[in-house]
Design an enzyme around this catalytic site. Structure first.
Site, short mmCIF file in Angstrom:
data_model
loop_
_atom_site.label_atom_id
_atom_site.label_comp_id
_atom_site.label_asym_id
_atom_site.label_seq_id
_atom_site.Cartn_x
_atom_site.Cartn_y
_atom_site.Cartn_z
NE ARG A 110 -3.66 -2.64 1.97
CZ ARG A 110 -4.52 -3.12 2.83
NH1 ARG A 110 -4.79 -2.46 3.94
NH2 ARG A 110 -5.13 -4.27 2.61
CB ALA A 111 4.04 2.29 -0.43
#
EC number: 4.2.2.10
Length: 312
Positions: free
Chosen positions: A201-202
């Site tokens: 989730r980056a």
């Protein structure tokens, strides 16, 4: 007390399109403790609230936000530790700038998120550092660094640093239930940010909204984009460093739309159809190359002890 006085310099993306002003029309108030922060940030009166002393709590402490605020860290002290900022039904027109967000590693439940925006519109998060902590894939943590979703709208995250965390950022209604009421929320721009040492989730797990993601540097990661329910993503000139050799730049669930141009390395495992919208129909912006974005964010992303440098 010295602090960034650049005001709306560098405002870009959907926050620019919505004409975010924060609290710059109001007085400057020095904030040195938690009680002062709670008493001021919860109102709707325009104010510039300057964090002039680091503020820490021993356990998770939620602070509800009102509207028309600029919360900005001074050049001397700018850390909020275990302080979790939460939107309310009255929240809108808020700027968070030059702040360091820290939290204890044992605060790790699914909903333990230091900036949680699920109401309102017109948000600008700029030159903030979310510094995380040591982590492992088996530590049981489920917390994230930042959330913008439900009906929150018109937001920009720019020139920020996100690091050392198992889970990164999450956007949109947090369920893959094809709930049409949330289609189109949020409209969000992510630009000139640096992500480092994060498993997934980056730049984020994205659902339902319109996401313009450009000129970010993502390094030491397992998965970058997670494209889930009804997300519409435009990716431009992002640089993926260590971790890209595993081709994890995009985890595409096949249930949204996605277009990437000129990212490094190229994203080749797309399942969803191409996006059918353009950022330029909403605002003007200037692109750096992916290599230029990597260099810029390494030098300038995150909270600063001197003048802020903007990518736009």
């Amino acid at each position: 007390m010295s602090y960034p006085e650049s005001k709306l310099t560098g405002l870009t993306g959907f926050a620019l399109a919505a004409k975010v002003t924060g609290g710059w029309a109001g007085p400057v108030v020095s904030i040195t403790n938690l009680d002062q922060l709670k008493a001021n940030i919860g109102t709707v009166t325009p104010q510039v609230l300057v964090i002039n002393s680091n503020i820490s709590a021993s356990s998770l402490t939620k602070v509800n936000m009102g509207a028309n605020k600029t919360l900005i860290g001074s050049f001397q002290n700018r850390t909020l530790e275990n302080i979790h900022l939460r939107a309310t039904a009255q929240s809108q027109n808020i700027i968070l700038q030059n702040l360091i967000f820290k939290h204890s590693a044992n605060i790790k439940a699914n909903d333990d998120i230091q900036v949680y925006l699920n109401y309102g519109s017109k948000y600008w998060i700029d030159h903030c550092s979310f510094v995380g902590h040591s982590w492992s894939t088996t530590d049981g943590s489920e917390d994230k660094l930042l959330y913008i979703g439900e009906k929150a709208d018109y937001a920009t995250i720019s020139n920020c640093f996100f690091g050392s965390h198992k889970y990164g950022l999450i956007f949109g209604h947090p369920a893959d239930d094809n709930n049409a009421a949330f289609n189109g929320y949020p409209r969000l721009t992510l630009c000139h940010n640096r992500f480092d040492n994060m498993e997934v989730r980056a730049p984020g797990l994205m659902r339902y909204g319109y996401f313009h993601v450009y000129n970010n540097y993502i390094n030491k990661f397992h998965l970058g984009f997670t494209l889930a329910q009804n997300a519409n993503i435009l990716s431009e000139s992002n640089y993926f460093g260590e971790g890209s050799q595993n081709n994890g730049m995009l985890d595409d669930k096949g249930s949204g739309t996605f277009t990437d141009t000129n990212s490094v390395p190229p994203i080749t495992n797309q399942k969803s159809p191409k996006a059918q919208w353009t950022a330029t129909s909403n605002y003007a912006y200037t692109l750096k190359t992916a290599a230029q974005a990597k260099d810029f964010t390494q030098k300038n992303a995150g909270a600063q002890a001197a003048a802020l440098v903007f990518g736009s």
